[in-house]
Write a protein that holds these residues in place. Structure first.
Motif, PDB file in Angstrom:
ATOM      1  N   ARG A  30     -47.408  -6.673  27.005  1.00 16.49           N
ATOM      2  CA  ARG A  30     -48.309  -6.973  28.099  1.00 16.49           C
ATOM      3  C   ARG A  30     -48.582  -5.727  28.934  1.00 16.49           C
ATOM      4  NH1 ARG A  30     -50.159 -11.050  30.307  1.00 16.49           N
ATOM      5  NH2 ARG A  30     -49.470 -12.960  29.385  1.00 16.49           N
ATOM      6  N   ARG A  31     -47.510  -5.036  29.284  1.00 15.51           N
ATOM      7  CA  ARG A  31     -47.614  -3.855  30.118  1.00 15.51           C
ATOM      8  C   ARG A  31     -48.348  -2.716  29.429  1.00 15.51           C
ATOM      9  NH1 ARG A  31     -44.424  -2.337  33.601  1.00 15.51           N
ATOM     10  NH2 ARG A  31     -44.948  -2.596  35.766  1.00 15.51           N
ATOM     11  N   LEU A  32     -47.974  -2.465  28.194  1.00 17.81           N
ATOM     12  CA  LEU A  32     -48.591  -1.366  27.453  1.00 17.81           C
ATOM     13  C   LEU A  32     -50.071  -1.649  27.228  1.00 17.81           C
ATOM     14  CD1 LEU A  32     -45.733  -0.719  24.881  1.00 17.81           C
ATOM     15  CD2 LEU A  32     -46.299   0.593  26.936  1.00 17.81           C
ATOM     16  N   GLU A  33     -50.361  -2.888  26.970  1.00 19.31           N
ATOM     17  CA  GLU A  33     -51.756  -3.295  26.756  1.00 19.31           C
ATOM     18  C   GLU A  33     -52.592  -2.963  27.989  1.00 19.31           C
ATOM     19  OE1 GLU A  33     -53.963  -4.335  23.777  1.00 19.31           O
ATOM     20  OE2 GLU A  33     -51.929  -5.112  23.627  1.00 19.31           O
ATOM     21  N   ARG A  34     -52.095  -3.377  29.132  1.00 17.59           N
ATOM     22  CA  ARG A  34     -52.822  -3.140  30.378  1.00 17.59           C
ATOM     23  C   ARG A  34     -53.037  -1.651  30.607  1.00 17.59           C
ATOM     24  NH1 ARG A  34     -50.363  -4.692  35.749  1.00 17.59           N
ATOM     25  NH2 ARG A  34     -48.585  -5.351  34.495  1.00 17.59           N
ATOM     26  N   GLN A  35     -51.946  -0.901  30.481  1.00 14.88           N
ATOM     27  CA  GLN A  35     -52.019   0.526  30.768  1.00 14.88           C
ATOM     28  C   GLN A  35     -52.994   1.240  29.854  1.00 14.88           C
ATOM     29  OE1 GLN A  35     -50.476   3.320  29.036  1.00 14.88           O
ATOM     30  NE2 GLN A  35     -50.302   4.814  30.690  1.00 14.88           N
ATOM     31  N   LEU A  36     -52.910   0.948  28.568  1.00 17.04           N
ATOM     32  CA  LEU A  36     -53.780   1.623  27.609  1.00 17.04           C
ATOM     33  C   LEU A  36     -55.244   1.280  27.866  1.00 17.04           C
ATOM     34  CD1 LEU A  36     -51.878   1.488  24.205  1.00 17.04           C
ATOM     35  CD2 LEU A  36     -52.782   3.507  25.349  1.00 17.04           C
ATOM     36  N   VAL A 125     -43.697   4.028  27.781  1.00 11.72           N
ATOM     37  CA  VAL A 125     -42.682   3.562  26.837  1.00 11.72           C
ATOM     38  C   VAL A 125     -41.314   4.093  27.258  1.00 11.72           C
ATOM     39  CG1 VAL A 125     -41.832   3.733  24.461  1.00 11.72           C
ATOM     40  CG2 VAL A 125     -44.261   3.335  24.885  1.00 11.72           C
ATOM     41  N   ARG A 126     -41.313   5.351  27.651  1.00 13.01           N
ATOM     42  CA  ARG A 126     -40.089   5.977  28.134  1.00 13.01           C
ATOM     43  C   ARG A 126     -39.560   5.265  29.377  1.00 13.01           C
ATOM     44  NH1 ARG A 126     -37.358   9.979  26.918  1.00 13.01           N
ATOM     45  NH2 ARG A 126     -38.333  11.416  25.499  1.00 13.01           N
ATOM     46  N   GLU A 127     -40.419   5.086  30.320  1.00 12.08           N
ATOM     47  CA  GLU A 127     -40.014   4.493  31.598  1.00 12.08           C
ATOM     48  C   GLU A 127     -39.523   3.056  31.422  1.00 12.08           C
ATOM     49  OE1 GLU A 127     -43.161   4.423  34.459  1.00 12.08           O
ATOM     50  OE2 GLU A 127     -42.224   2.787  35.586  1.00 12.08           O
ATOM     51  N   LEU A 128     -40.185   2.304  30.575  1.00 13.34           N
ATOM     52  CA  LEU A 128     -39.879   0.882  30.459  1.00 13.34           C
ATOM     53  C   LEU A 128     -38.792   0.556  29.450  1.00 13.34           C
ATOM     54  CD1 LEU A 128     -43.481  -0.597  30.579  1.00 13.34           C
ATOM     55  CD2 LEU A 128     -41.860  -0.224  32.454  1.00 13.34           C
TER      56      LEU A 128
ATOM     57  N   ASP B  13     -34.567  10.040  17.218  1.00  8.73           N
ATOM     58  CA  ASP B  13     -33.792   8.830  17.461  1.00  8.73           C
ATOM     59  C   ASP B  13     -34.563   7.847  18.335  1.00  8.73           C
ATOM     60  OD1 ASP B  13     -31.790   9.913  15.978  1.00  8.73           O
ATOM     61  OD2 ASP B  13     -30.608  10.609  17.696  1.00  8.73           O
ATOM     62  N   GLU B  14     -35.181   8.387  19.370  1.00  7.84           N
ATOM     63  CA  GLU B  14     -35.940   7.527  20.280  1.00  7.84           C
ATOM     64  C   GLU B  14     -37.109   6.876  19.549  1.00  7.84           C
ATOM     65  OE1 GLU B  14     -35.125  10.098  24.374  1.00  7.84           O
ATOM     66  OE2 GLU B  14     -36.816  10.591  23.060  1.00  7.84           O
ATOM     67  N   MET B  15     -37.767   7.673  18.723  1.00 11.09           N
ATOM     68  CA  MET B  15     -38.886   7.138  17.963  1.00 11.09           C
ATOM     69  C   MET B  15     -38.432   6.046  17.007  1.00 11.09           C
ATOM     70  SD  MET B  15     -42.100   7.244  17.635  1.00 11.09           S
ATOM     71  CE  MET B  15     -42.956   8.756  18.025  1.00 11.09           C
ATOM     72  N   ALA B  16     -37.273   6.262  16.394  1.00  7.30           N
ATOM     73  CA  ALA B  16     -36.739   5.272  15.456  1.00  7.30           C
ATOM     74  C   ALA B  16     -36.473   3.951  16.173  1.00  7.30           C
ATOM     75  CB  ALA B  16     -35.462   5.790  14.817  1.00  7.30           C
ATOM     76  N   ALA B  17     -35.937   4.037  17.379  1.00 11.93           N
ATOM     77  CA  ALA B  17     -35.654   2.833  18.151  1.00 11.93           C
ATOM     78  C   ALA B  17     -36.953   2.120  18.521  1.00 11.93           C
ATOM     79  CB  ALA B  17     -34.871   3.181  19.413  1.00 11.93           C
ATOM     80  N   TRP B  18     -37.905   2.887  18.966  1.00 14.25           N
ATOM     81  CA  TRP B  18     -39.175   2.309  19.396  1.00 14.25           C
ATOM     82  C   TRP B  18     -39.925   1.677  18.218  1.00 14.25           C
ATOM     83  CZ3 TRP B  18     -41.945  -0.178  22.413  1.00 14.25           C
ATOM     84  CH2 TRP B  18     -43.348  -0.103  22.457  1.00 14.25           C
ATOM     85  N   ARG B  19     -40.018   2.419  17.107  1.00 11.88           N
ATOM     86  CA  ARG B  19     -40.691   1.873  15.934  1.00 11.88           C
ATOM     87  C   ARG B  19     -39.958   0.642  15.425  1.00 11.88           C
ATOM     88  NH1 ARG B  19     -45.383   2.647  16.329  1.00 11.88           N
ATOM     89  NH2 ARG B  19     -45.519   1.571  14.354  1.00 11.88           N
ATOM     90  N   GLU B 147     -31.563  -5.870  30.390  1.00  9.37           N
ATOM     91  CA  GLU B 147     -31.854  -4.923  31.470  1.00  9.37           C
ATOM     92  C   GLU B 147     -33.330  -4.528  31.460  1.00  9.37           C
ATOM     93  OE1 GLU B 147     -30.206  -3.959  33.924  1.00  9.37           O
ATOM     94  OE2 GLU B 147     -31.399  -2.256  34.653  1.00  9.37           O
ATOM     95  N   VAL B 148     -33.842  -4.251  30.276  1.00  9.92           N
ATOM     96  CA  VAL B 148     -35.258  -3.888  30.140  1.00  9.92           C
ATOM     97  C   VAL B 148     -36.148  -5.008  30.685  1.00  9.92           C
ATOM     98  CG1 VAL B 148     -37.119  -3.520  28.470  1.00  9.92           C
ATOM     99  CG2 VAL B 148     -34.952  -2.320  28.193  1.00  9.92           C
ATOM    100  N   SER B 149     -35.827  -6.226  30.309  1.00 12.33           N
ATOM    101  CA  SER B 149     -36.613  -7.377  30.769  1.00 12.33           C
ATOM    102  C   SER B 149     -36.550  -7.514  32.280  1.00 12.33           C
ATOM    103  CB  SER B 149     -36.095  -8.659  30.108  1.00 12.33           C
ATOM    104  OG  SER B 149     -36.271  -8.599  28.706  1.00 12.33           O
ATOM    105  N   ALA B 150     -35.336  -7.355  32.797  1.00 16.73           N
ATOM    106  CA  ALA B 150     -35.143  -7.505  34.238  1.00 16.73           C
ATOM    107  C   ALA B 150     -36.015  -6.522  35.012  1.00 16.73           C
ATOM    108  CB  ALA B 150     -33.680  -7.309  34.588  1.00 16.73           C
ATOM    109  N   ARG B 151     -36.001  -5.279  34.566  1.00 18.85           N
ATOM    110  CA  ARG B 151     -36.802  -4.262  35.249  1.00 18.85           C
ATOM    111  C   ARG B 151     -38.293  -4.572  35.129  1.00 18.85           C
ATOM    112  NH1 ARG B 151     -34.182   1.697  35.233  1.00 18.85           N
ATOM    113  NH2 ARG B 151     -31.989   1.074  35.180  1.00 18.85           N
TER     114      ARG B 151
END
Lengths: 158, 158
Positions: A30-36, A125-128, B13-19, B147-151
DNA sequence: ACACCTTCGTTCGAATTTGAACAACAGGAG
DNA sequence: CTCCTGTTGTTCAAATTCGAACGAAGGTGT
């Protein structure tokens, strides 16, 4: 055989993991969609198309191959590539070795648009996600979800 | 202030996690969608609506509250509740304390449908995600993504 | 060469999703 | 009470998504 009586429900920890995954996934998208959209006029899907093309050898990929990387339907990809074509970010080229084949190819304008959109997207992506997790959590996430993805890829195309 | 020059790109590593996260999410949704539709005639979203209502005190929730739990738009929920209403699985009741308010309420048939759909769904979630990961990986996933969701929940409605 | 089965990308219709606009109401400051 | 601001759920048009069906080729075995 498996138990035909009571299914194995998820315990508290398992449920927490599953809910966390679903919720985080939805909120993030949702967030990434909005931002992009606001920042570059692209949908997340369109952005990912540009990314995959950009990473490909000649800035071009076969439609089916691209659909696989994006984890989307063929028809969905046809639609989005047409949209990107109208925006001048992507072009179509027929495949020499296979008359049926179609290459989606990144245009110069497409490269430029991606170059402009990427920093903001990566930063978010980094921040979230990325910067919220520790190095260890990231490693576990990469390995675990990598394995999950790999298994899903397998029996999806038997 | 942050660097105005080069953005901090994702390392390997970060890219691997994100992908891994994106791909696993897409593949999982795809699979669960198919299974639920074939098995029970429900979309994943509709299933989740039934789940949340079932878990609620009186089998009923305010529309806005439900939309929050589902991480979806209000208009999207309106549409889906209407669909479920036509199927006889959910009903609408007006709120006593607030004339504007609307409760979505699980019907007996809705409860029965959920009871029938749940085992197959949970089994697949288990097969594709839960049982693929170790107890430790699940714990990390739950904590990290929690934690990610909470933020994300926080600065989404400031 | 022939039939047969698979693959490729598109088209089509139906279902879903979203954000903006809207009308009706709630809650509080003055 | 009255104005003002925020909420609530719906409606609307537009965009997107999917699966099934399709035509056109590829590839194989005979």
């Amino acid at each position: 055989m498996s138990s035909l009586n009571e299914p194995r429900w998820l315990d508290q920890d398992e449920m927490a993991a599953w809910r966390g995954f679903v919720v985080a996934s939805n909120l993030l998208n949702r967030r990434l969609e909005r931002q992009l959209k606001e920042d570059s006029g692209l949908s997340h899907q369109q952005y990912e198309i540009l990314v995959h093309l950009s990473a490909a050898p000649a800035g071009s990929l076969r439609m089916t191959e691209l659909a696989d990387k994006l984890v989307t339907s063929k028809s969905g990809l046809t639609y989005q590539v047409t949209q990107l074509e109208r925006m001048g970010l992507v072009g179509r080229r027929s495949c020499p070795s296979d008359v049926r084949g179609v290459f989606a190819e990144l245009t110069d304008q497409g490269r430029e648009t991606l170059r402009q959109a990427a920093p903001g997207h990566v930063a978010l992506v980094r921040e979230l996600l990325i910067d919220v997790l520790t190095r260890e959590q990231l490693a576990v996430l990469a390995e675990g979800l990598g394995e999950v993805s790999a298994r899903l890829r397998l029996d999806d195309t038997p």
